[in-house]
Design a protein around this motif. Structure first.
Motif: not given
Length: 212
Positions: A22-23, A26-27, A29-30, A69, A128, A174
């Motif tokens: 998932e991490t 997200r990266r 997509q960014q 990001g 993260r 966060d």
């Protein structure tokens, strides 16, 4: 006849979790939003990320996106931070890592005969999530994390010394996640937030910095 702890597989060959995938998603997509990759390439990488079995398979998908990001307070893109795995070995006399320092995304701690204390309360964490592999061995490993960090200790084998998780479920949205794996060994592993004396010291240091 000698006995020892089994040697862990290299990081790139270790199995990735749902959170790891998932991490990376997200990266990616960014990165597409920022124009670093087009949406056709995004679809291709997302499919590979969701099918990935190991950390190595995930790493190649973002190897050319190290700056994606990462922005500073003013919105400027920050320079990529070198992220080399850290290995701490307690040996005969022990190791203590504390104070201001930058935590890499992968840390391995071997308690040895002297033990390891890993204090993250004043550390900077660009990632993260931090993957911490622990081998408690004879003297054990103690980990201290800030109040707003989260810890995931279900992936560590307790061994004879056991695993003590004194962290709270409350954490900032966060804030980094500490994912602990490995074995408690003979002396065990403790993961906790700062105690009273440590907390007062942190408060004094924070006040001293803000008064400058």
């Amino acid at each position: 006849m000698t006995t020892g702890f089994p040697e862990a597989a290299p990081w790139g060959e270790q199995r990735a979790s749902h959170a790891d995938r998932e991490t990376v998603v997200r990266r990616l997509q960014q990165a597409a939003v920022e124009g670093r990759i087009d949406f056709h390439e995004l679809d291709e990488r997302l499919e590979r990320a969701l099918d990935a079995k190991t950390h190595g398979e995930l790493a190649v998908l973002t190897a050319d996106l190290q700056g994606a990001g990462r922005r500073g307070a003013a919105g400027a893109v920050r320079e990529p931070v070198e992220d080399r795995p850290l290995v701490l070995k307690g040996g005969l006399h022990g190791v203590v890592r504390k104070g201001p320092w930058t935590v890499p995304s992968r840390v391995t701690a071997h308690g040895g005969l002297g033990g390891v204390v890993l204090d993250l309360t004043r550390a900077e964490c660009p990632s993260r999530a931090v993957d911490l592999e622990i081998h408690g061995q004879m003297a054990g490993v103690t980990v201290v994390i800030p109040d707003d960090w989260a810890a995931e200790t279900s992936g560590i084998e307790p061994g004879l010394g056991g695993v003590t998780d004194r962290t709270t479920p409350d954490h900032a949205p966060d804030a980094p996640l500490l994912r602990v794996t490995g074995t408690g060994g003979l002396a065990g592993v403790v993961v906790r937030h700062p105690k009273g004396k440590e907390r007062r010291r942190l408060e004094r240091e924070s006040k001293a910095l803000t008064s400058r």
